[in-house]
Motif scaffolding. Structure first.
Motif, mmCIF file in Angstrom:
data_model
loop_
_atom_site.group_PDB
_atom_site.id
_atom_site.type_symbol
_atom_site.label_atom_id
_atom_site.label_comp_id
_atom_site.label_asym_id
_atom_site.label_seq_id
_atom_site.Cartn_x
_atom_site.Cartn_y
_atom_site.Cartn_z
ATOM 1 N N ILE A 184 -0.152 2.307 -5.947
ATOM 2 C CA ILE A 184 0.652 3.633 -6.144
ATOM 3 C C ILE A 184 0.168 4.722 -5.175
ATOM 4 C CG2 ILE A 184 1.614 5.239 -7.725
ATOM 5 C CD1 ILE A 184 1.004 3.340 -10.241
ATOM 6 N N ASP A 185 1.010 5.180 -4.371
ATOM 7 C CA ASP A 185 0.403 6.484 -3.527
ATOM 8 C C ASP A 185 -0.332 7.463 -4.206
ATOM 9 O OD1 ASP A 185 0.055 6.962 -0.442
ATOM 10 O OD2 ASP A 185 0.960 8.883 -1.407
ATOM 11 N N ARG A 186 -1.201 7.776 -3.502
ATOM 12 C CA ARG A 186 -1.991 8.864 -4.347
ATOM 13 C C ARG A 186 -1.368 10.058 -4.391
ATOM 14 N NH1 ARG A 186 -5.703 9.492 0.366
ATOM 15 N NH2 ARG A 186 -5.364 11.554 1.206
ATOM 16 N N ASP A 196 0.684 -1.189 0.015
ATOM 17 C CA ASP A 196 0.034 0.025 -0.047
ATOM 18 C C ASP A 196 0.724 1.402 -0.242
ATOM 19 O OD1 ASP A 196 -2.261 1.553 0.140
ATOM 20 O OD2 ASP A 196 -2.967 0.905 2.171
ATOM 21 N N ASP A 197 0.407 2.404 -0.336
ATOM 22 C CA ASP A 197 1.098 3.645 -0.489
ATOM 23 C C ASP A 197 2.368 3.580 -1.173
ATOM 24 O OD1 ASP A 197 -1.295 4.430 1.007
ATOM 25 O OD2 ASP A 197 -0.327 4.112 2.893
ATOM 26 N N PHE A 198 2.614 2.728 -2.167
ATOM 27 C CA PHE A 198 3.961 2.346 -2.657
ATOM 28 C C PHE A 198 4.661 3.642 -3.210
ATOM 29 C CE2 PHE A 198 7.163 0.855 -5.649
ATOM 30 C CZ PHE A 198 7.733 0.118 -4.839
ATOM 31 N N ALA A 255 -3.553 2.149 -8.988
ATOM 32 C CA ALA A 255 -3.442 3.645 -8.966
ATOM 33 C C ALA A 255 -4.335 4.028 -7.869
ATOM 34 C CB ALA A 255 -3.658 4.382 -10.354
ATOM 35 N N GLU A 256 -3.983 4.632 -6.798
ATOM 36 C CA GLU A 256 -4.921 5.117 -5.816
ATOM 37 C C GLU A 256 -5.085 6.666 -5.901
ATOM 38 O OE1 GLU A 256 -2.402 4.174 -1.848
ATOM 39 O OE2 GLU A 256 -4.426 3.422 -1.602
ATOM 40 N N GLY A 257 -6.307 7.100 -5.773
ATOM 41 C CA GLY A 257 -6.785 8.434 -5.572
ATOM 42 C C GLY A 257 -6.709 9.093 -6.960
HETATM 43 MG MG MG Z 1 -2.831 6.162 1.022
#
Ligand code: MG
Ligand code: C2E
Ligand code: MG
Ligand code: MG
Length: 297
Positions: free
Chosen positions: A207-209, A185-187, A241-243
């Protein structure tokens, strides 16, 4: 008064006096009272699990979900950022984490029964991860729910892994042997050695946002996203892909090959009933592609 309190505290010993200033005293009281409220909240069913769809970048269809905990307290819905740290410090993260795991597995089982094959991720914090009982708990939850192994993804962070890499490797291995899957997470925000990516049984990178947020404005962020994506492709890891919030961000990501998308553009985290409704509708949750549509308008 303050001076007297300080004086008395000092007499109790050098190392203690700072805890007796009125200000810190009030802070400590607030924390202790919040902690007992949270403890009661967990016991009395004030926790809720919301689900954020994770969709395919190509079709926009739901591929899975991330389970995110909320605390419904005195009419307010409290975000995890406000109580997870407290839960970690106090040890309440263990009963909280167990509730999350059981509740998530129950939902995943309901989806399984309805014929959907979704991956559901849950977040683990370091305290849970070093808990000897985690493997046993996961086994018990699988047995209790009848959930097919391989449906649950554990989201872990780089810093959690790096704390105790050998032990982490051991626990990951044991969980994986019984069907557990893992997303980092939050890579990109931590400082893990890339060598660990090979050593650990990971299934994907999120991938961190912060990088996604700056895709349009910052060439470095774009370069970092591209580097993470090609690294993941090389290592045969899934990419989430986050966020993702804008069609421009989506267009950029779609141009890099198939991946998974999570973000407000597709959907915010929603209660279980709302998630189920989205699932039944079966529609794409993404707007029509702007740049990556090979077939044109
Ligand atoms: Mg995060
Ligand atoms: P996370 O695991 O990185 O979860 C993603 C967070 O990003 C969620 O915040 C989600 O609501 C938010 N998010 C998703 N899409 C977007 C977007 O497009 N824009 C923006 N600005 N935000 C977006 P949330 O639910 O507040 O959770 C925050 C963090 O709390 C999580 O970060 C996770 O580290 C932790 N957390 C949540 N649930 C649990 C849990 O059950 N157990 C543990 N240990 N930690 C949890
Ligand atoms: Mg997460
Ligand atoms: Mg995350």
């Amino acid at each position: 008064n303050a001076d007297m309190a300080m004086y008395r505290a000092k007499q109790l010993g050098r190392n203690n006096y700072q805890f007796f200033t009125p200000e810190l005293d009030a802070q400590a009281h607030r924390r202790i009272s919040l902690e007992s409220k949270l403890r009661r909240g967990i016991e009395q069913g004030e926790l809720e699990l919301h689900f954020q769809p994770v969709v395919s970048s190509g079709s926009g269809k739901i591929h899975g979900a991330e389970a995110l905990v909320r605390w419904r307290h005195e009419g307010e819905l409290i975000a995890p950022g406000e109580f997870i740290p407290l839960a970690e410090e106090s040890g309440l993260i263990l009963p909280l984490g167990e509730w999350v795991l059981r509740t998530a597995a129950g939902r995943a089982r309901a989806w399984q029964d309805a014929g959907y094959r979704l991956g559901l991720s849950i977040n683990l914090s370091s305290r849970q991860f070093t808990d000897q009982e985690l493997v046993k708990l996961y086994l018990a939850v699988l047995a209790d729910t009848g959930l097919e192994p391989g449906r649950l993804y554990f989201e872990i962070t780089e810093s959690l892994l790096m704390k105790e890499i050998d032990r982490a490797q051991h626990i990951l291995g044991a969980l994986r042997d019984i069907g557990g899957k893992f997303y980092l997470d939050d890579f990109g925000t931590g400082y893990s050695s890339l060598a660990y990516l090979k050593r650990l049984p990971l299934d994907g990178l999120k991938i961190d946002r912060s990088f996604i947020r700056d895709i349009e404005s910052d060439a470095d962020s774009r370069a970092i996203v591209e580097a993470i994506v090609s690294l993941a492709q090389t290592l045969h890891l899934a990419i989430v892909a986050e966020g993702v919030e804008t069609t421009e961000q989506l267009g950029f990501l779609q141009g890099m090959g198939p991946m998974l998308i999570q973000g407000y553009l597709a959907s915010p985290p929603v209660p279980a009933e709302r998630f189920d409704a989205l699932l039944r509708q079966g529609d794409s949750l993404l707007p029509p592609s702007t740049t990556a549509n090979a077939n044109g308008p």
